[in-house]
Design a protein around this motif. Structure first.
Motif, mmCIF file in Angstrom:
data_model
loop_
_atom_site.group_PDB
_atom_site.id
_atom_site.type_symbol
_atom_site.label_atom_id
_atom_site.label_comp_id
_atom_site.label_asym_id
_atom_site.label_seq_id
_atom_site.Cartn_x
_atom_site.Cartn_y
_atom_site.Cartn_z
ATOM 1 N N MET A 43 -3.478 -46.166 64.797
ATOM 2 C CA MET A 43 -4.454 -45.288 64.169
ATOM 3 C C MET A 43 -3.714 -44.022 63.785
ATOM 4 O O MET A 43 -3.165 -43.320 64.641
ATOM 5 N N VAL A 44 -3.640 -43.731 62.494
ATOM 6 C CA VAL A 44 -2.866 -42.602 61.988
ATOM 7 C C VAL A 44 -3.774 -41.735 61.124
ATOM 8 O O VAL A 44 -4.658 -42.246 60.429
ATOM 9 N N ILE B 133 -2.233 -50.677 60.247
ATOM 10 C CA ILE B 133 -2.373 -49.234 60.408
ATOM 11 C C ILE B 133 -3.719 -48.856 59.803
ATOM 12 O O ILE B 133 -3.977 -49.108 58.623
ATOM 13 N N ALA B 134 -4.589 -48.304 60.623
ATOM 14 C CA ALA B 134 -5.846 -47.759 60.122
ATOM 15 C C ALA B 134 -5.596 -46.282 59.839
ATOM 16 O O ALA B 134 -5.405 -45.491 60.764
ATOM 17 N N LEU B 135 -5.533 -45.933 58.575
ATOM 18 C CA LEU B 135 -5.241 -44.559 58.187
ATOM 19 C C LEU B 135 -6.555 -43.817 57.942
ATOM 20 O O LEU B 135 -7.283 -44.121 56.993
ATOM 21 N N VAL B 136 -6.866 -42.871 58.809
ATOM 22 C CA VAL B 136 -8.076 -42.069 58.594
ATOM 23 C C VAL B 136 -7.698 -40.843 57.780
ATOM 24 O O VAL B 136 -6.669 -40.214 58.020
ATOM 25 N N LEU C 255 4.048 -43.552 50.792
ATOM 26 C CA LEU C 255 5.448 -43.164 50.955
ATOM 27 C C LEU C 255 5.734 -42.751 52.391
ATOM 28 O O LEU C 255 6.745 -43.164 52.989
ATOM 29 N N MET C 256 4.857 -41.962 52.981
ATOM 30 C CA MET C 256 5.066 -41.509 54.357
ATOM 31 C C MET C 256 4.970 -42.658 55.358
ATOM 32 O O MET C 256 5.760 -42.743 56.301
ATOM 33 N N LEU C 257 4.004 -43.549 55.166
ATOM 34 C CA LEU C 257 3.868 -44.696 56.076
ATOM 35 C C LEU C 257 5.043 -45.650 55.940
ATOM 36 O O LEU C 257 5.474 -46.277 56.917
ATOM 37 N N SER C 258 5.562 -45.774 54.733
ATOM 38 C CA SER C 258 6.753 -46.599 54.520
ATOM 39 C C SER C 258 7.944 -46.024 55.274
ATOM 40 O O SER C 258 8.708 -46.749 55.924
ATOM 41 N N ARG C 259 8.081 -44.711 55.210
ATOM 42 C CA ARG C 259 9.217 -44.064 55.869
ATOM 43 C C ARG C 259 9.067 -44.033 57.394
ATOM 44 O O ARG C 259 10.029 -44.266 58.127
ATOM 45 N N LYS C 260 7.852 -43.748 57.873
ATOM 46 C CA LYS C 260 7.641 -43.584 59.312
ATOM 47 C C LYS C 260 7.523 -44.911 60.065
ATOM 48 O O LYS C 260 7.989 -45.042 61.195
ATOM 49 N N TYR C 261 6.871 -45.906 59.440
ATOM 50 C CA TYR C 261 6.533 -47.142 60.168
ATOM 51 C C TYR C 261 7.009 -48.409 59.466
ATOM 52 O O TYR C 261 6.624 -49.504 59.869
ATOM 53 N N TRP D 229 0.457 -34.982 57.720
ATOM 54 C CA TRP D 229 1.463 -34.603 56.723
ATOM 55 C C TRP D 229 0.877 -33.929 55.480
ATOM 56 O O TRP D 229 1.597 -33.267 54.744
ATOM 57 N N LEU D 230 -0.410 -34.067 55.240
ATOM 58 C CA LEU D 230 -0.974 -33.487 54.024
ATOM 59 C C LEU D 230 -1.385 -32.023 54.168
ATOM 60 O O LEU D 230 -1.230 -31.226 53.241
ATOM 61 N N LEU D 231 -1.922 -31.648 55.337
ATOM 62 C CA LEU D 231 -2.496 -30.306 55.467
ATOM 63 C C LEU D 231 -1.452 -29.198 55.463
ATOM 64 O O LEU D 231 -1.761 -28.050 55.118
ATOM 65 N N ASP D 232 -0.201 -29.508 55.822
ATOM 66 C CA ASP D 232 0.828 -28.464 55.875
ATOM 67 C C ASP D 232 1.788 -28.520 54.696
ATOM 68 O O ASP D 232 2.861 -27.900 54.726
#
Length: 400
Positions: free
Chosen positions: A118-119, A66-69, A176-182, A124-127
């Motif tokens: 590519m995520v 996962i390339a997290l931008v 935490l979010m990547l663990s939960r989502k993917y 999830w951070l801006l809101d």
């Protein structure tokens, strides 16, 4: 060979949170892992390229990158390795930079058919609701531990903004979010990210009672311990418009003798047995290894065609051949040489040009340029073009 052993053999691994468990995990499972890229510029540079090479090693072994931008974290800025606060960027600039990253990452990583993702953490951070985030996530972090972390400790004397102090929480929340989502189980990053990675592990444990892992890789430094990827005119970018494939090739062609083998291990996929043969070379024989290094890295970043052109151009310039493949700029009208070279992107500014002239580092058609006000004339183009040389090994062909 387990990919963990491959990375270790090539000197890529710096630290691991659970070495035996990570090695076993990579051997027995197809693991989803991530590396983050904050959009601090509109191009990645050679420091990022080492991370891209690690991702490719992992992908070739069957694991999913996962390339997290950092569309969200880029709004704050990572204080790690910084002596001052990063310049704030607009939302539009961050979005543009993220798009540029996607194109460059795709040259090294295969994103087809879900083989890589590519995520953007802006999703999830801006809101986030700030009070809810503080109660849910902030309560999991000890300020005492955070202040002891290397990324913060080195900034305390000169000043650390509260804005930057939030960065560790945000990066940990990413994991935490990547663990939960993917079902992402492993975070990778440069060794300067160690403290942030540990924060993510602890957050996943406390919130979801889930064991995840972290691994850092060595920073790209030369034999003297100084970061590589800088030139007199700035960073060695992966964008061909900011740093031409020819100059990129020449950068690696000109590395110090003591750095050649290490760069081959870290930045290419040349087999280790071949690299060990290169390690036996000395003196002028090392040019063979440098040419291989320059070609392989340029091919990965810019493609085989551009690597062939850069190699042919270098051979022509230094072997007495033609200038057919040399980087070329076309100009509409004659003028001051420094203005022309700035416009062509060959020098970053007229100030750089003046310094080069003062140091006898700028030549036109094999003659030193000695005058800041030198005007190009038609006589300079008697063969239909003019050749400008910067330093010892950087050339530009100017055509009318």
């Amino acid at each position: 060979m387990n990919v963990f052993d491959t990375l270790k053999e090539r000197g890529l691994i710096a630290q691991t949170t659970h070495e035996d468990e990570i090695k076993e995990l990579l051997e027995k499972e197809k693991v989803t892992f991530y590396i983050g890229f904050d959009p601090t510029a509109d191009s990645l540079h050679v420091g990022h390229f080492l991370q891209m090479v690690v991702m490719r090693h992992m992908q070739m072994a069957g694991h999913r990158p996962i390339a997290l931008v950092g569309g969200g974290t880029g709004m704050v800025g990572d204080p790690s390795g910084r002596t001052d606060m990063r310049q704030m960027m607009t939302v539009e600039t961050i979005r543009h930079n993220c798009e540029c990253f996607k194109k460059q990452l795709s040259k090294v990583i295969d994103f087809s058919d879900g083989k890589a993702l590519m995520v953007n953490n802006a999703d999830w951070l801006l809101d986030l609701n700030y009070i809810e985030f503080l109660r849910d996530i902030g309560a999991c972090f000890s300020v005492n531990k955070m202040l002891a972390a290397e990324c913060f400790k080195q900034r305390l004397e000169k000043g650390l903004s509260f804005l930057e102090f939030n960065y560790m929480l945000m990066q940990s929340y990413d994991f935490l979010m990547l663990s939960r989502k993917y079902d992402c189980k492993l975070e990778l990053g440069g060794d300067d990210q160690w403290s942030n990675i540990l924060g993510g592990l602890e957050l996943c444990r406390r919130k979801d009672q889930k064991q995840v892992y972290g691994m850092t890789f060595t920073l790209l430094t030369n034999s003297e311990g100084k970061k590589m990827g800088k030139t007199a005119s700035g960073a060695v970018w992966l964008d061909p418009d900011k740093f031409s494939p020819y100059d990129f090739y020449q950068y690696w062609r000109n590395v110090d003798d003591g750095d050649v083998a290490r760069c081959l291990k870290l930045l290419t996929f040349v087999p280790m047995d071949e690299i060990m043969e290169y390690e036996k070379l000395e003196g002028s024989q090392l040019n063979e290894a440098k040419i291989r290094l320059a070609y392989e890295v340029t091919k990965l970043v810019h493609g085989e065609e551009e690597a062939d052109k850069a190699q042919a151009s270098a051979s022509a310039v230094f072997g007495g051949g033609t200038h057919e493949n040399m980087p070329t700029a076309s100009i509409a009208e004659l003028g001051n040489i420094l203005d022309v070279l700035v416009s062509a992107g060959f020098i970053s500014s007229k100030g750089e040009g003046r310094r080069l002239i003062q140091q006898n580092g700028l030549s036109l058609n094999d003659k030193k340029v000695e005058d800041f006000t030198r005007i190009l004339t038609t006589a300079d183009f008697s063969e239909g073009y003019a050749i400008v040389r910067k330093g010892k090994k950087s050339f530009l062909k100017i055509c009318m």
